[in-house]
Design a protein around this motif. Structure first.
Motif, PDB file in Angstrom:
ATOM      1  N   LEU B 170      14.015   1.980   4.330  1.00 20.74           N
ATOM      2  CA  LEU B 170      13.562   1.858   2.749  1.00 20.74           C
ATOM      3  C   LEU B 170      13.224   3.087   2.244  1.00 20.74           C
ATOM      4  O   LEU B 170      12.956   4.097   3.098  1.00 20.74           O
ATOM      5  N   HIS B 171      13.117   3.180   0.936  1.00 19.54           N
ATOM      6  CA  HIS B 171      12.824   4.398   0.312  1.00 19.54           C
ATOM      7  C   HIS B 171      11.690   4.168  -0.656  1.00 19.54           C
ATOM      8  O   HIS B 171      11.493   3.073  -1.186  1.00 19.54           O
ATOM      9  N   GLY B 172      11.158   5.249  -0.918  1.00 16.43           N
ATOM     10  CA  GLY B 172      10.024   5.383  -1.991  1.00 16.43           C
ATOM     11  C   GLY B 172       8.926   4.411  -2.098  1.00 16.43           C
ATOM     12  O   GLY B 172       8.422   4.262  -1.240  1.00 16.43           O
ATOM     13  N   ASP B 173       9.187   3.759  -3.125  1.00 16.49           N
ATOM     14  CA  ASP B 173       7.906   2.719  -3.508  1.00 16.49           C
ATOM     15  C   ASP B 173       7.949   1.423  -2.400  1.00 16.49           C
ATOM     16  O   ASP B 173       7.090   0.981  -2.186  1.00 16.49           O
ATOM     17  N   TYR B 174       9.439   1.182  -1.913  1.00 12.88           N
ATOM     18  CA  TYR B 174       9.082   0.211  -0.965  1.00 12.88           C
ATOM     19  C   TYR B 174       8.571   0.287   0.216  1.00 12.88           C
ATOM     20  O   TYR B 174       7.855  -0.304   0.766  1.00 12.88           O
ATOM     21  N   LEU B 175       8.810   1.721   0.696  1.00 15.14           N
ATOM     22  CA  LEU B 175       8.347   2.111   1.872  1.00 15.14           C
ATOM     23  C   LEU B 175       6.829   2.231   1.741  1.00 15.14           C
ATOM     24  O   LEU B 175       5.847   1.744   2.548  1.00 15.14           O
ATOM     25  N   ALA B 176       6.311   2.564   0.664  1.00 24.21           N
ATOM     26  CA  ALA B 176       4.908   2.465   0.354  1.00 24.21           C
ATOM     27  C   ALA B 176       4.140   1.073   0.364  1.00 24.21           C
ATOM     28  O   ALA B 176       3.333   0.943   1.201  1.00 24.21           O
ATOM     29  N   LEU B 177       4.986   0.355  -0.145  1.00 25.07           N
ATOM     30  CA  LEU B 177       4.539  -1.198  -0.061  1.00 25.07           C
ATOM     31  C   LEU B 177       4.284  -1.542   1.229  1.00 25.07           C
ATOM     32  O   LEU B 177       3.292  -2.348   1.720  1.00 25.07           O
ATOM     33  N   VAL B 178       5.393  -1.545   2.170  1.00 27.25           N
ATOM     34  CA  VAL B 178       5.411  -1.847   3.478  1.00 27.25           C
ATOM     35  C   VAL B 178       4.168  -1.183   4.208  1.00 27.25           C
ATOM     36  O   VAL B 178       3.470  -2.135   5.111  1.00 27.25           O
TER      37      VAL B 178
END
Lengths: 323, 422
Positions: B170-178
């Motif tokens: 995952l990149h960027g904001d998806y990584l943050a959410l996970v």
């Protein structure tokens, strides 16, 4: 294990799931519309949602102290709080975009996300500050209206309250109007154009900034409406209540395919149903070892699984990647 | 004028040492004045900016942190508590700095690793483990604390890899959410794993947790100091925190300049280009997660020993964002920045907001009238000490808009942050 019992509570679980699902769907729309246009997670949307709930409770409490709560017809009161909640939340969302996101529009991707998290935290304590000064309490309860709590008995075990029907009806109306707005009007066409390609849209004479503001206004209004419905349905609110539903609604948006309006509705419903099932059946099926508290973990696990195995969601198109 | 003074070694040394001594004397003269203590902290900051030979600087730092601070801490115990907390958050901020600042992976669930470390010692350093394994073997003796400082590293690093493996695509904001979701999962687990097997004792928390042994007690007695635990422990924990912070800073500096650090920064600036240049993406990202997590793990062990009692309340999303706010305030990817940010935010929370609360309460109780408004009418729910989120939020928004590189930016400039705004 009592199979009869499991089947017996099924309709009630379905009903709870549908109500929760519509709530998530309304909230998910805010995330998905903003993501569609700006490719950015509006983290502060959960606070926009709870602001709607607070506007609703403030109006109801002042009506109550003025003695209007029993005098005015209840549909009128509901319409007033819905409209007020939607208006305030929509305007707040627009102001946030102008103040905290627009200056960062062309910054690298993580920058506006961090700013949005900041806005979210800031707003939580602003609501708390306001309510502490105004009412000396920030845990508020929606005043009860007798008509709304009336329950129809469908069968011996299953009943449905008026407020649940109101919530479902209002949610359906809002979803239908949004769908019409996006697909049948000129403004909706402009919004879709901006989501597709901002530069090309502006060459076609669309004022991109105004459309983005409008997107925040509409998404915020949807969130605020969801907030009022949340308050009517679940009564108890505080400034931090919005966070978890917000996160789950985002999960719903991803589940349905982020950036995709029908997807958000579908995702919301699916997630609401799954969660209602988990909340009621998890402890029954495991003999009490895992209680309803695990429903939060359930939602996050779905988010993680979806992102890993099907990042485009149930109905989504492939998410474009920005540097 | 001050900057010119600080640029010349001799006057700078004299100025800083004089300021340190004067403010320290000021604190001993008026131990309850927060303003004076902040002036002392300010002179430590000045020490950082002063230009002087490395050895002299090290000596002055030792004087300030190793001698003056413990003395002040015995005068006012709360200052020692603040110093320990600052140390804990400095170590956390340095750990997160690796993940977010160097490798550019936005981790919003960082506090989970802190929790993993804290619970690993809390469970085995208290009778809690008896409930899991049966028997009467636990708690492990105080000496095991030192072993668990390393166990904390291992467990947290393991958790980091466990989280890293599935989410690296995952990149960027998806990584943050996970990662945010992961943090919440760990907290919910800590809250609910009191059944079917009681691992964490749920929301009631675990207590009493063993503290590290006072192995130097005979030594103290031989020089005629009474080893009273109530007096010794704050100083002892402070020393341990200083040690851990020292090791963390050293590790960070070595990592930053190694090929690993450069690989992380390459990934942060442009993942595709880094891969093309032969940087093994998966291994480097996992390493970043594991390294960052391991610092949090050690500090977690120390934290649980310091608190004696822990429960899931200490490991909320707000803490993760607090640590993030620290490194963003100081400057992502910058070691001095992370230290400064952690110190400023912790001091704001523990000292300024609390002080404001106490002051407001005094005014309210005294019935002071300001501009014709009697403060006794002030709502009782208004407690400035509770507005940490507002501070975190303001820091995040204002820094992102006006100074995304932070107060003390990293030396190697972030191209990513400097990217031209079209």
């Amino acid at each position: 294990m009592d199979f009869e019992l499991l089947i017996g509570i099924l309709p009630q679980v379905l009903l709870d799931g549908i109500i929760l699902g519509f709530m998530y769907a309304l909230l998910a729309l805010g995330y998905t519309m903003v993501y569609g246009v700006l490719e950015f997670i509006n983290f502060a949307h959960s606070e926009i949602f709870i602001i709607g709930a607070f506007v609703g409770v403030e109006i109801l409490l002042s009506f109550k102290s003025a003695g209007w709560l029993d005098v005015l017809p209840w549909p009128l009161i509901l319409v007033i709080i819905m409209v007020a909640g939607m208006a305030v939340s929509g305007v707040v969302a627009m102001v946030i975009e102008r103040a905290a996101y627009r200056p960062l529009r062309h910054a690298p991707r993580l920058i506006p996300l961090i700013s949005a998290i900041g806005v979210s935290f800031f707003l939580q304590d602003v609501i708390r500050l306001f309510e502490s000064l105004w009412r000396n309490s920030f845990n508020l309860v929606y005043p009860t209206m007798d008509v709304l709590n009336h329950r129809f008995e469908l069968t011996e075990t299953i009943d449905v309250s008026v407020k649940s029907l109101v919530v479902i009806g209002a949610a359906l109306l809002m979803l239908w109007s949004l769908h019409t707005l996006v697909n049948r009007t000129k403004v909706g066409k402009a919004m879709r154009a901006v989501a597709e390609d901002q530069a090309a849209a502006s060459l076609m004479g669309i004022n991109v900034n105004r459309i983005i503001s409008l997107t925040f206004l509409i998404g915020g209004a949807m969130g605020g409406g969801a907030g009022v419905l949340f308050g009517v349905q679940y009564s108890l609110i505080n400034p931090y209540t919005g966070f978890i539903p917000g996160l789950k609604a985002f999960t719903a948006a991803v589940l349905g395919g982020i950036g995709n309006v029908p997807g958000a509705m579908l995702g919301g419903l699916v997630l609401g149903l799954l969660e209602a099932f988990a909340a009621s059946y998890l402890s029954l099926l495991t003999g009490g070892a895992f209680g309803a508290e695990y429903k939060d973990i359930f939602a996050f696990s779905i988010l993680i699984l979806i992102l890993i195995f099907r990042p485009k969601g149930l109905l989504g198109e492939i998410v474009r990647e920005r540097a | 004028m001050i900057t010119r003074l600080l640029d010349r070694p001799l006057p700078a040394t004299i100025l800083v040492v004089a300021l340190l001594l004067v403010t320290a004397w000021g604190v001993s003269w008026s131990p309850r004045s927060i303003v004076v203590f902040m002036m002392f902290q300010g002179s430590i900051l000045l020490l950082y900016f002063a230009r002087m030979p490395t050895l002299v600087k090290a000596a002055v730092t030792l004087l300030a942190l190793g001698v003056l601070m413990p003395v002040l801490g015995t005068i006012n115990a709360y200052y020692m508590e603040i110093a320990i907390q600052v140390g804990i958050f400095v170590a956390l901020a340095l750990g997160l700095n690796i993940v977010v600042g160097l490798a550019g992976l936005l981790d919003l669930g960082y506090v989970a690793f802190f929790a993993v470390g804290a619970y690993s010692w809390a469970i085995f350093g208290s009778p809690q483990a008896n409930l899991i394994f049966g028997g009467n073997f636990f708690p492990l003796g105080p000496w095991w604390f030192f072993v668990f400082l390393f166990v904390g590293v291992a467990v947290a690093a393991g958790a980091g890899i466990l989280l890293g493996l599935p989410v690296l695509r995952l990149h960027g904001d998806y990584l943050a959410l996970v990662t945010l979701g992961f943090g919440e999962v760990i907290r919910v687990l800590a809250n609910n794993l009191d059944k079917p097997i009681n691992f964490t004792n749920g929301p009631k928390g675990i207590t009493p947790i063993n503290r590290p042994p006072i192995f130097f007690a005979p030594l103290l007695q031989s020089v005629g100091i009474d080893p009273n635990p109530n007096v010794i422990y704050p100083l002892y924990l402070y020393a341990l925190v200083l040690l851990i912070v020292g090791v963390t800073v050293l590790a960070n500096r070595r990592l930053e300049d190694s090929h690993i650090g450069r690989a992380w920064e390459a990934i942060r600036e442009d993942q595709t280009a880094a891969q093309a240049m032969g940087v093994p993406l998966v291994r480097m990202k996992l390493l970043a997660f594991a390294c960052g997590a391991s610092f949090a793990g050690t500090v977690g062990v120390l934290f649980s020993a310091k608190q004696i009692f822990i429960n899931p309340e200490s490991f909320t999303f707000m803490e993760s964002i607090g640590v993030l706010a620290m490194i963003i305030l100081g400057g992502m990817g910058s070691i001095p920045g992370a230290i400064l940010g952690a110190a400023v935010v912790t001091i704001l929370n523990l000292q300024v907001l609390k002080g404001l609360s106490l002051w407001l309460n005094e005014l309210r109780n005294a019935g002071t009238v300001i501009l014709g408004y009697n403060l006794t009418n002030l709502p009782t729910q208004l407690e400035p000490a509770k507005y940490e989120r507002m501070i975190f939020g303001l820091i995040l928004v204002l820094m992102m808009i006006f100074r995304p590189q932070g107060i003390l930016p990293a030396k190697r400039r972030h191209r990513e942050l400097e990217e031209e705004r079209r």
